[in-house]
Scaffold this motif. Sequence first.
Motif, PDB file in Angstrom:
ATOM      1  N   HIS A   1       0.973  -1.228  -0.057  1.00 17.94           N
ATOM      2  CA  HIS A   1       0.120  -0.066   0.139  1.00 17.94           C
ATOM      3  C   HIS A   1       0.815   1.294   0.191  1.00 17.94           C
ATOM      4  CE1 HIS A   1      -3.413  -2.390   0.577  1.00 17.94           C
ATOM      5  NE2 HIS A   1      -2.948  -2.781   1.750  1.00 17.94           N
ATOM      6  N   TRP A   2       2.129   1.065   0.193  1.00 17.07           N
ATOM      7  CA  TRP A   2       3.122   2.229   0.629  1.00 17.07           C
ATOM      8  C   TRP A   2       3.842   2.440  -0.685  1.00 17.07           C
ATOM      9  CZ3 TRP A   2       2.762   6.027   4.627  1.00 17.07           C
ATOM     10  CH2 TRP A   2       1.674   5.560   5.668  1.00 17.07           C
ATOM     11  N   GLY A   3       4.173   1.192  -1.343  1.00 14.84           N
ATOM     12  CA  GLY A   3       5.319   1.472  -2.315  1.00 14.84           C
ATOM     13  C   GLY A   3       5.712   0.096  -2.663  1.00 14.84           C
ATOM     14  N   ARG A   4       6.818  -0.383  -2.759  1.00 16.27           N
ATOM     15  CA  ARG A   4       7.248  -1.669  -3.446  1.00 16.27           C
ATOM     16  C   ARG A   4       6.872  -2.636  -2.220  1.00 16.27           C
ATOM     17  NH1 ARG A   4      12.777  -3.696  -5.834  1.00 16.27           N
ATOM     18  NH2 ARG A   4      12.715  -5.882  -5.461  1.00 16.27           N
ATOM     19  N   PRO A   5       6.019  -3.811  -2.728  1.00 19.34           N
ATOM     20  CA  PRO A   5       5.487  -4.746  -1.660  1.00 19.34           C
ATOM     21  C   PRO A   5       6.685  -5.674  -1.364  1.00 19.34           C
ATOM     22  CG  PRO A   5       4.543  -5.256  -4.005  1.00 19.34           C
ATOM     23  CD  PRO A   5       5.544  -3.941  -4.111  1.00 19.34           C
ATOM     24  N   ALA A   6       6.307  -6.278  -0.405  1.00 24.26           N
ATOM     25  CA  ALA A   6       7.261  -7.463   0.398  1.00 24.26           C
ATOM     26  C   ALA A   6       7.162  -8.563  -0.627  1.00 24.26           C
ATOM     27  CB  ALA A   6       6.686  -7.626   1.529  1.00 24.26           C
ATOM     28  N   PRO A   7       8.290  -9.338  -0.688  1.00 25.11           N
ATOM     29  CA  PRO A   7       8.176 -10.541  -1.550  1.00 25.11           C
ATOM     30  C   PRO A   7       7.146 -11.636  -0.898  1.00 25.11           C
ATOM     31  CG  PRO A   7      10.559 -10.139  -0.611  1.00 25.11           C
ATOM     32  CD  PRO A   7       9.728  -9.290  -0.124  1.00 25.11           C
ATOM     33  N   GLU A   8       6.545 -12.235  -1.763  1.00 25.35           N
ATOM     34  CA  GLU A   8       5.465 -13.238  -1.439  1.00 25.35           C
ATOM     35  C   GLU A   8       5.801 -14.149  -0.389  1.00 25.35           C
ATOM     36  OE1 GLU A   8       2.527 -14.025  -2.683  1.00 25.35           O
ATOM     37  OE2 GLU A   8       2.284 -11.791  -3.430  1.00 25.35           O
ATOM     38  N   ASP A   9       7.156 -14.757  -0.519  1.00 28.37           N
ATOM     39  CA  ASP A   9       7.554 -15.710   0.212  1.00 28.37           C
ATOM     40  C   ASP A   9       8.352 -15.138   1.467  1.00 28.37           C
ATOM     41  OD1 ASP A   9       9.617 -14.915  -1.043  1.00 28.37           O
ATOM     42  OD2 ASP A   9      10.389 -16.806  -1.724  1.00 28.37           O
TER      43      ASP A   9
ATOM     44  N   SER B   1      12.969 -14.231   9.224  1.00 28.17           N
ATOM     45  CA  SER B   1      14.149 -14.109   9.668  1.00 28.17           C
ATOM     46  C   SER B   1      14.444 -12.667   9.724  1.00 28.17           C
ATOM     47  CB  SER B   1      15.011 -14.882   8.904  1.00 28.17           C
ATOM     48  OG  SER B   1      15.577 -14.187   7.717  1.00 28.17           O
ATOM     49  N   PRO B   2      15.147 -12.199  10.617  1.00 31.31           N
ATOM     50  CA  PRO B   2      15.440 -10.710  10.620  1.00 31.31           C
ATOM     51  C   PRO B   2      16.465 -10.209   9.484  1.00 31.31           C
ATOM     52  CG  PRO B   2      15.886 -11.575  13.052  1.00 31.31           C
ATOM     53  CD  PRO B   2      15.450 -12.620  12.102  1.00 31.31           C
ATOM     54  N   ALA B   3      17.150 -11.077   8.942  1.00 35.07           N
ATOM     55  CA  ALA B   3      17.963 -10.478   7.765  1.00 35.07           C
ATOM     56  C   ALA B   3      16.818 -10.437   6.613  1.00 35.07           C
ATOM     57  CB  ALA B   3      18.914 -11.663   7.504  1.00 35.07           C
ATOM     58  N   GLU B   4      16.175 -11.449   6.291  1.00 37.89           N
ATOM     59  CA  GLU B   4      15.218 -11.158   5.251  1.00 37.89           C
ATOM     60  C   GLU B   4      14.263 -10.112   5.532  1.00 37.89           C
ATOM     61  OE1 GLU B   4      12.627 -14.431   3.559  1.00 37.89           O
ATOM     62  OE2 GLU B   4      14.143 -15.852   4.096  1.00 37.89           O
ATOM     63  N   LEU B   5      13.748  -9.863   6.694  1.00 38.54           N
ATOM     64  CA  LEU B   5      12.787  -8.680   7.067  1.00 38.54           C
ATOM     65  C   LEU B   5      13.753  -7.453   6.651  1.00 38.54           C
ATOM     66  CD1 LEU B   5      11.275 -10.081  10.134  1.00 38.54           C
ATOM     67  CD2 LEU B   5      10.247  -9.910   7.939  1.00 38.54           C
ATOM     68  N   ALA B   6      14.903  -7.248   6.971  1.00 40.93           N
ATOM     69  CA  ALA B   6      15.695  -6.317   6.742  1.00 40.93           C
ATOM     70  C   ALA B   6      15.905  -5.884   5.420  1.00 40.93           C
ATOM     71  CB  ALA B   6      17.156  -6.098   7.321  1.00 40.93           C
ATOM     72  N   GLU B   7      16.180  -6.964   4.619  1.00 37.17           N
ATOM     73  CA  GLU B   7      16.116  -6.921   3.097  1.00 37.17           C
ATOM     74  C   GLU B   7      15.035  -6.422   2.390  1.00 37.17           C
ATOM     75  OE1 GLU B   7      18.655  -7.352   1.029  1.00 37.17           O
ATOM     76  OE2 GLU B   7      17.818  -7.641  -0.893  1.00 37.17           O
ATOM     77  N   ALA B   8      14.004  -6.883   2.975  1.00 35.84           N
ATOM     78  CA  ALA B   8      12.747  -6.400   2.509  1.00 35.84           C
ATOM     79  C   ALA B   8      12.385  -4.905   2.575  1.00 35.84           C
ATOM     80  CB  ALA B   8      11.527  -6.967   3.059  1.00 35.84           C
ATOM     81  N   ALA B   9      12.908  -4.444   3.913  1.00 31.83           N
ATOM     82  CA  ALA B   9      12.850  -2.823   4.060  1.00 31.83           C
ATOM     83  C   ALA B   9      13.812  -2.276   3.199  1.00 31.83           C
ATOM     84  CB  ALA B   9      13.117  -2.528   5.673  1.00 31.83           C
ATOM     85  N   ARG B  10      15.115  -2.774   3.053  1.00 34.47           N
ATOM     86  CA  ARG B  10      16.010  -2.003   2.188  1.00 34.47           C
ATOM     87  C   ARG B  10      15.509  -1.710   0.949  1.00 34.47           C
ATOM     88  NH1 ARG B  10      22.092  -2.143   1.751  1.00 34.47           N
ATOM     89  NH2 ARG B  10      22.611  -2.216  -0.234  1.00 34.47           N
ATOM     90  N   LEU B  11      14.856  -2.752   0.262  1.00 35.58           N
ATOM     91  CA  LEU B  11      14.563  -2.619  -1.005  1.00 35.58           C
ATOM     92  C   LEU B  11      13.315  -1.890  -1.237  1.00 35.58           C
ATOM     93  CD1 LEU B  11      14.584  -6.496  -2.408  1.00 35.58           C
ATOM     94  CD2 LEU B  11      16.306  -4.467  -3.029  1.00 35.58           C
TER      95      LEU B  11
ATOM     96  N   GLU C   1      13.905   2.563  -2.912  1.00 34.99           N
ATOM     97  CA  GLU C   1      13.010   3.225  -4.124  1.00 34.99           C
ATOM     98  C   GLU C   1      12.712   4.535  -3.629  1.00 34.99           C
ATOM     99  OE1 GLU C   1       9.316   0.830  -5.175  1.00 34.99           O
ATOM    100  OE2 GLU C   1       8.543   2.822  -4.938  1.00 34.99           O
ATOM    101  N   LYS C   2      12.273   4.649  -2.416  1.00 36.56           N
ATOM    102  CA  LYS C   2      11.704   6.105  -1.944  1.00 36.56           C
ATOM    103  C   LYS C   2      12.989   6.948  -1.944  1.00 36.56           C
ATOM    104  CE  LYS C   2       7.718   4.985   0.456  1.00 36.56           C
ATOM    105  NZ  LYS C   2       7.350   3.739  -0.678  1.00 36.56           N
TER     106      LYS C   2
END
Lengths: 213, 487
Positions: free
Chosen positions: B172-180, B184-194, B198-199
């Motif tokens: 809703h705010w921009g680039r969505p999180a990956p489906e899967d 894990s904190p590393a994956e969550l941080a990576e999702a936030a990074r991506l 863009e912003k």
Amino acid sequence: MSSREIILGRIRRALTDVPRTEVPRDVPVYRAYLRVHGDRTPEQTTELLAENLADYRAVVHRCTETELPSRIASLLAERGSRTVVTPAGVPAEWLARCTEVERVPEESTGRQLDAVDSVLTGCAVAIAETGTVVLDASADQGRRRITLVPDHHICVVRVPDQVVDSVPQALERLAPERPLTWISGPSATSDIELDRVEGVHGPRSLEIVLVSD
Amino acid sequence: MSGAEPFPEAARVSVRNAQLRSNLRHATHTIRAKRAKAVAELADWGRLRAAGAAIKDRTLRHLDHYLEQLESAVTAAGGQVHWAVDADEANRIVTRLVKATGETEVVKVKSMATQEIGLNEALAAAGIRAYETDLAELIVQLGDDRPSHILVPAIHRNRTEIRDIFRHEMGHWGRPAPEDLSDSPAELAEAARLHLREKFLRAKVAVSGANFMVAETGTLVVVESEGNGRMCLTLPETLISVVGIEKTVPTWRDLEVFLQLLPRSSTAERMNPYTSTWTGTTDGDGPREFHLVLLDNGRTDTLADQVGRQALRCIRCSACLNVCPVYERAGGHAYGSAYPGPIGAILTPQLRGTASALDASLPYASSLCGACYEVCPVAIDIPEVLVHLRERVVEGGSATRDGARVTIKPAKGHAAERAAMRAARWAFEHPRALRAGERLASRTRGLHPTRLPGPGAAWTASRDLPRVPPEPFRDWWQRTHGGREAK
Ligand code: SF4
């Protein structure tokens, strides 16, 4: 009355207990704290820098001036980097052994930098006690965004010249009018259940090369 | 954030009592132990602390002088300085500056001052979207939630909750999180990074706070970990920094004290990953336009109180939260402002006054155990200020509001008294409650504050921290219907 005058007026009324004749230096500040924590030889200071950098998960390398070009070439090759951004003041010989790597100018936009594999810079000063390198936007360090957007930063520190022991010593060497970036390990967060994760926005890999003559 | 939500409301909000409690406990105890170690590394900690307090006192006693000096230095370096008497004025200034750029989006780096004034809401009302970029603030914003800790604002969320928030809300705010996306904190941080990259690359305007402003040079300092601060401070064309007037320090050299005190007290590190300093604007590097909004919003009123003004020394390290047994049980939300924990209990009632029941009750949200004073890197005697504010709530007296002297009526018989009673009862009379608290309880019971013996004497003796009672605040609050059926 402007808001500026209102605020300054409120401050003056709030401080009626401060004698009119008092000047700032009448309020004593005892700088009885230490300039340096410990007594070290220059070699020991460099050793401590390496230790503290590694403790915050920077990868530390050591080499001589002559070995530097081949060391940089191997670091970029290990990483598989094909593009590297370098500010204008980085000596050409640093990249002399990198035949396969394209050199990207520091004038690149944020978006262009986002596609660059690595960045290579010097530094202004390094602080042993805290494991910090400070960049001051000099010619061999470049504008701030180049060390921020790429995911891999190689930073060259001349030892022992550029190394100081402590934060007070570092501030003495730095010019406030320059934009400064103090870097102590790669970007990190502990926001998720306090688990430390390397790299949210800044470079996730930080490699420091300590170069001696 | 409304900021004025009453204590009972705040307490009722949470349905995650057990989770919140265990997260908070884990967080505060972990940081507490690490901090002690980081501080022990410096043999001169006590002297640094004394110097930090003295530098801040010098600044506060001559704040008008230093602010004028700061203003001319920032201006000379190419920045523009604006003065805001209160939250509304600060919000109007920022809104106007953003509108002048023609942009409808800003990126933000975590700033307690902008949270205090409700800037995001004000911008939203003007059609401007503010994106929080600190990972924890992002979690809070996406979860339509409020921060609960100064340093780790999303500490009340666990990894599974964060994953769910990212999955449902990022799109809703921009680039969505990956489906899967996993938890894990590393994956969550990576999702936030991506999501945020863009912003950052698109942003033309950024809003920040600052940890320090150097009057002599006009330099601002931002201390951070993730690099989102650096992104905001260097990529956009326009930078707007909203900073409380008390963040001033006189000289460049003074940073040698605070850059040692802050990281070790805060994240328990020798140095935080990134510290940025900038002075006005620099050709070809970073924003072309820099605006500094100097915020009063109750700070000059706080300054007028000779006992309470020491709260303005605060460098927002959050060490006092992490050692506070009351915070650990109550959680950050119960304090009803941007400033939770012991510092919130003394700062909020001074910034906002004690007219509301919540604000009048805050000085009572403490057992006076003194652990906060012990760890405070600028030696704020929080218990002393708490007792002082309690006295004012109970007995009334004179105070300064919006720059004018006012007389506070005694709280007796008013809503404020009842709220204060409930808070006090909770902090003092809880079954098997705080040992140190119990010792003091008899002297303070019944809302008749007694001056505590000389600064620090009573509480500095009890160094070990009180045990945590078996029943947490929120459970107790619900069981007793907001303390009305207390015991
Ligand atoms: S009051 Fe002291 S311990 Fe608490 S946040 Fe402020 S500086 Fe840190």
